[in-house]
Structures are given as structure tokens and as C-alpha cells.
Scaffold this motif. Structure first.
Motif, short mmCIF file in Angstrom:
data_model
loop_
_atom_site.label_atom_id
_atom_site.label_comp_id
_atom_site.label_asym_id
_atom_site.label_seq_id
_atom_site.Cartn_x
_atom_site.Cartn_y
_atom_site.Cartn_z
N ALA A 1 0.83 -1.21 0.00
CA ALA A 1 0.00 0.00 0.00
C ALA A 1 0.87 1.26 0.00
O ALA A 1 0.53 2.25 -0.66
CB ALA A 1 -0.93 -0.01 1.21
N ILE A 2 1.97 1.22 0.74
CA ILE A 2 2.89 2.36 0.73
C ILE A 2 3.48 2.54 -0.66
O ILE A 2 3.54 3.66 -1.20
CB ILE A 2 4.02 2.17 1.77
CG1 ILE A 2 3.47 1.92 3.16
CG2 ILE A 2 4.92 3.40 1.78
CD1 ILE A 2 4.54 1.53 4.18
N ASP A 3 3.91 1.43 -1.26
CA ASP A 3 4.50 1.49 -2.60
C ASP A 3 3.51 2.10 -3.60
O ASP A 3 3.89 2.93 -4.44
CB ASP A 3 4.90 0.09 -3.07
CG ASP A 3 6.10 -0.47 -2.31
OD1 ASP A 3 6.88 0.34 -1.76
OD2 ASP A 3 6.24 -1.70 -2.26
N ARG A 4 2.24 1.69 -3.51
CA ARG A 4 1.23 2.22 -4.43
C ARG A 4 1.05 3.72 -4.24
O ARG A 4 0.94 4.48 -5.20
CB ARG A 4 -0.10 1.49 -4.24
CG ARG A 4 -0.14 0.09 -4.82
CD ARG A 4 -1.55 -0.44 -4.89
NE ARG A 4 -2.19 -0.52 -3.57
CZ ARG A 4 -2.09 -1.58 -2.78
NH1 ARG A 4 -1.38 -2.65 -3.15
NH2 ARG A 4 -2.70 -1.60 -1.60
N ALA A 5 0.98 4.15 -2.97
CA ALA A 5 0.78 5.58 -2.70
C ALA A 5 1.95 6.41 -3.24
O ALA A 5 1.75 7.48 -3.83
CB ALA A 5 0.60 5.81 -1.20
N LEU A 6 3.16 5.93 -3.04
CA LEU A 6 4.33 6.66 -3.53
C LEU A 6 4.35 6.70 -5.04
O LEU A 6 4.72 7.72 -5.65
CB LEU A 6 5.60 6.04 -2.98
CG LEU A 6 5.82 6.12 -1.46
CD1 LEU A 6 7.09 5.40 -1.06
CD2 LEU A 6 5.84 7.56 -0.97
N ALA A 7 3.93 5.60 -5.68
CA ALA A 7 3.90 5.56 -7.14
C ALA A 7 2.80 6.45 -7.70
O ALA A 7 2.98 7.13 -8.72
CB ALA A 7 3.70 4.12 -7.61
#
Length: 328
Positions: free
Chosen positions: A58-64
Motif C-alpha cells: 500500500a505504501i508502494d502504491r501511494a508513492l507511485a
């Protein structure tokens, strides 16, 4: 719309005020919050990503999705008593979540990290003005977990170029002077809102935990800083990083401690009402006195606290307490 900043815990008390300050400064705050203790109604200045820091994907998606220029990390468990009873919870959630966030930032190329730490990393150092160079000896798992995150950031800066500003502060108080957001926790554990609930009659009395500390009146002494002043410091820390001025650690406080009894006396002066009080036992993990210098923040960041007097903080909190809140 300005550059994006991912704000973890941005639906909480301090995080929401930081989001407002960011928006005023021309940034676009994106809130990352699981809403376990935060309020969706406090997310007013940008989008909400409802997710948990234990979920790395979820963190990776938000940063992307948002490509922030920086992260402001407020999200954490923060109850000292709970941390004494269940230290593993604090090490797993606070340290594990921060480690996920730091690793995700490195993977996504996000190089700037503003961290909300605490004076609880210092432990019980009665009679000492806490500065950035004071030795850190936390006496509870909450403070220990925050210190561990400071160490993570130091190591990730050296290894991966993750630039950071760390702010250590203790008792945050007051409310947004425009009345858009204020202090409200689930559960409420902070002295000033609990005191004002007792004044307003929405709780029977304020419990004073311990009257036999080695302080002038026997009650714990704490430094207080206004939440709006605190938020302003975080924006200055962000600007420092974006200007390429390097890592920094800053204490934020008024430089003066107030005992619980002094806060109660100030409340009477502000509200013209008595505070119903009952005396309880000491809470495990509570330090006798914590007072923080902010000299470096003033000289290095140009921080100018505007509202961090006890009367102003209680006055703003009292005004907020009389407005319809998120759960009222």
C-alpha cells in the motif's frame, strides 16, 4: 497545485494541523492513515489514502501514484501506559511501520523524510534542559520505539541518502485558531483536553496521576508547544531538506515546564470555571519532568512560535472544545 508531500497519520491531531500548514505553504498534502485513531473529517486539504503502514504494498502504491517530494511521518502508537503493558505492540507497529516506510521511500527514490519523534526518547532527566545533544535514555517502549526510528533514519541516510529532519517534542496543545480542526483522540489521554472535558461536564473529573514526584508541587512537569507552531516548524524542516541543507535534529518546546497543578490553575483563569479533580496513583513510565529547549530550531530553521503560551494554548483548546467535533 504544489509539490506533493505524503503525510502519514495526517488524519490525527498533529498530522492534520501539519496538512493545513503544508497547504498554506503551497504544498499538496496526501494523507496516509488507517483511521484507527484519526478522523476522516480532519482530512480537509488533500486526498486520503486509507491504508496501514504495515502494508508495504500500500505504501508502494501511494508513492507511485502521487510521487511525493517528501514524506512527513506522524503515524504511531503513542500511549505511554499501553507501551509499558504491551511493549511488543509498540516495537512491531511503530518500528515496523517506519521501517516499511523508509524502505519504500528508498525504493521509490523519495529522498526527504520529516519525522515526528518525541522528548520521551530522553527518559527521566529532572532538572535538565533537554537539547539535541542530551543523552537519550528512554524509560518506556514508546520512547524506545521512537529512538529506534531515529537510528533507522541515521543508518538509511548513510547507506541510501535518505535525508531527514527529526523533531523531538513532548506535550502538544491548543487547536487551530480558525476552528477547522482541533485535539480529539480515541481514547483521549492528553491533560488539557481531559481537563476541559471535566470543566465542561462531559467527564466527571480530571484524574491527576501522582502527587509525590520530586517537583515543586509534587505533580509531573511538562513543556507545552502549540500545535500550530509545531506544524509551522515541520514546514520549515521540509523546506530545509528541499533546499539541500542536510539532515537535522531539532527540539521543539517553550523552554519552560508547567506542573499539572499549574495547568489546572491556568485553566481556571481562562475558563472562569473550577476543574473537578481526583487524585490517582502514578502511571508506569511517566517521567517527573521534561522541559525542552528550542534554541536550535529558532536559530537554524528560523522558527518563530507565535501561540505557545499556556494561556493561549488552553484558550484555543477551550474554543475548540465548545464547537461540534468529529464525534459529537
Amino acid at each position: 497545485m504544489g509539490e506533493c508531500v505524503l503525510v502519514t497519520g495526517g488524519a490525527g491531531y498533529v498530522g492534520a494541523h501539519a496538512c493545513k500548514a503544508l497547504a498554506k505553504a503551497g504544498f499538496q498534502p496526501v494523507v496516509f492513515d488507517n483511521l484507527a485513531t484519526g478522523w476522516a473529517e480532519a482530512v480537509k486539504w488533500g486526498p486520503l489514502v486509507q491504508a496501514d503502514l504495515m502494508d508495504r504494498a500500500a505504501i508502494d502504491r501511494a508513492l507511485a501514484d502521487y510521487r511525493p517530494v517528501a514524506v512527513m511521518h506522524f503515524a504511531a502508537l503513542s500511549l505511554v501506559g499501553e507501551s509499558m503493558k504491551d511493549p511488543g505492540l509498540y516495537w512491531r507497529v511503530n518500528v515496523g511501520g517506519a521501517l516499511n516506510l523508509a524502505e519504500a521511500c528508498v525504493a521509490a527514490g523519495v529522498k526527504n523524510f520529516v519525522f515526528s519523534s518525541t522528548c520521551a526518547t530522553y527518559g527521566d532527566q529532572d532538572g535538565v534542559m533537554l537539547t539535541e545533544d542530551t543523552a537519550q535514555h528512554p524509560i518506556n517502549a514508546y520512547g524506545g520505539s521512537k529512538l529506534a526510528i531515529e537510528h533507522i533514519l541515521r543508518d538509511y541516510s548513510a547507506a541510501h541518502g535518505l535525508n531527514h529532519v527529526i523533531f523531538r517534542y513532548f506535550n502538544v496543545a491548543g487547536a487551530d485558531p480558525e476552528g477547522e480542526i482541533g485535539e480529539q483522540h480515541r481514547p483521549e489521554t492528553h491533560l488539557i483536553p481531559l481537563m476541559l472535558e471535566a470543566v465542561a461536564g462531559t467527564r466527571p473529573a480530571l484524574t491527576v496521576f501522582g502527587t509525590d514526584y520530586p517537583t515543586p508541587d509534587g505533580t509531573c512537569v511538562r513543556d507545552y508547544v502549540h500545535v500550530s507552531d509545531l506544524a509551522a516548524a515541520h514546514v520549515l524542516g521540509l523546506r530545509r531538506l528541499l533546499a539541500g541543507q542536510g539532515n537535522g535534529v531539532f527540539c521543539l518546546g517553550s523552554g519552560r515546564g508547567f506542573s499539572v497543578r499549574e495547568v489546572i490553575d491556568a485553566s481556571r483563569a481562562v475558563t472562569n470555571r473550577e476543574v473537578p479533580v481526583v487524585i490517582g496513583a502514578r502511571r508506569p513510565g511517566d517521567a517527573a519532568a521534561l522541559v525542552s529547549s528550542s534554541t536550535l530550531a529558532i536559530t537554524d530553521l528560523g522558527w518563530e512560535p507565535q501561540r505557545s503560551t499556556l494561556r493561549q494554548m488552553i484558550g484555543d483548546a477551550w474554543a475548540w472544545a465548545q464547537k461540534p467535533g468529529y464525534s459529537r
